[in-house]
Design a protein around this motif. Structure first.
Motif, short mmCIF file in Angstrom:
data_model
loop_
_atom_site.label_atom_id
_atom_site.label_comp_id
_atom_site.label_asym_id
_atom_site.label_seq_id
_atom_site.Cartn_x
_atom_site.Cartn_y
_atom_site.Cartn_z
N THR A 80 39.79 35.18 28.17
CA THR A 80 38.60 34.89 27.01
C THR A 80 37.26 35.39 27.79
N PRO A 81 36.45 35.66 26.69
CA PRO A 81 35.16 36.06 27.30
C PRO A 81 34.55 34.89 27.90
N GLU A 82 34.66 33.71 27.77
CA GLU A 82 34.13 32.48 28.32
C GLU A 82 34.70 32.70 29.97
N THR A 83 35.85 33.07 29.84
CA THR A 83 36.53 32.67 31.40
C THR A 83 35.86 33.99 32.26
N THR A 84 35.73 35.14 31.53
CA THR A 84 35.24 36.02 32.41
C THR A 84 33.76 36.13 32.89
N SER A 85 33.12 35.37 31.77
CA SER A 85 31.51 35.06 32.28
C SER A 85 31.60 34.11 33.28
N ALA A 86 32.31 33.10 33.25
CA ALA A 86 32.53 31.94 34.24
C ALA A 86 32.88 32.65 35.62
N MET A 87 33.71 33.82 35.55
CA MET A 87 34.20 34.45 36.79
C MET A 87 32.72 35.21 37.48
N ASP A 133 41.26 42.21 36.84
CA ASP A 133 41.68 40.97 36.56
C ASP A 133 41.13 40.11 35.79
N ILE A 134 39.89 39.78 36.38
CA ILE A 134 38.97 38.93 35.46
C ILE A 134 38.48 39.18 34.18
N THR A 135 38.59 40.60 33.86
CA THR A 135 38.19 41.05 32.82
C THR A 135 39.44 41.40 31.83
N GLY A 136 40.52 41.19 32.23
CA GLY A 136 41.95 41.00 31.60
C GLY A 136 42.09 42.61 31.29
N ASP A 137 41.48 43.68 31.85
CA ASP A 137 41.70 44.90 31.63
C ASP A 137 43.07 45.59 32.36
N LYS A 138 43.87 46.30 31.58
CA LYS A 138 45.09 47.05 32.43
C LYS A 138 44.77 48.12 33.30
N ARG A 139 43.38 48.64 33.23
CA ARG A 139 43.05 49.53 34.39
C ARG A 139 41.58 49.68 34.12
N LEU A 140 40.82 50.28 35.06
CA LEU A 140 39.38 50.35 35.31
C LEU A 140 38.88 51.67 34.58
N GLY A 141 38.71 51.63 33.51
CA GLY A 141 38.41 52.99 32.98
C GLY A 141 36.75 53.08 32.96
#
Length: 127
Positions: A5-12, A35-43
């Motif tokens: 979630t955006p909240e989890t990402t922000s907290a990380m 991983d903290i952004t939930g992305d499959k790859r770093l585009g």
């Protein structure tokens, strides 16, 4: 893949900022950012978003562009960071876009860690 979630990402990202604030720096793998952004790859756009999140918290990093290689390391710091480490890093790096290897960043992290421990030991002895 777990939904982030955006909240989890922000907290990380806040957690990274807290580590930088207390320790003066933080050496971490680009995979962790992915991983903290939930992305499959770093585009390219995802890296830009990560860099904006870090900048909004006053966090700088080496290399200046977050690597798209998830196995690469990133050294996070703040210019006004703990024990003057950020100032030292800024002066050493300047405006150069350096891209040290993962091994070099791990060595730098080890040196910075020793510096931080020495400063804390001196401060404890003085108090």
């Amino acid at each position: 893949m777990t939904t982030v979630t955006p909240e989890t990402t922000s907290a990380m990202f806040d957690g990274i900022a807290t580590i930088v604030e207390t320790q003066g720096f933080f050496l971490w793998g680009a995979r962790g950012l992915k991983d903290i952004t939930g992305d499959k790859r770093l585009g390219v756009r995802k890296v830009e978003r990560i860099e904006a999140e870090l900048a909004s918290r006053g966090i700088q990093h080496i290399p200046r562009r977050i690597p798209r290689d998830q196995n690469a390391k990133v050294l996070f710091y703040a210019s006004n960071g703990n024990d003057g480490l950020g100032t030292l890093i800024d002066h050493l790096v300047g405006t150069n876009d350096i891209n040290p290897s993962t091994v070099a960043l791990e060595r730098i992290g080890g040196i910075l860690d020793k510096h931080s421990k020495a400063v804390r030991a001196v401060e404890a002895a003085e108090s």
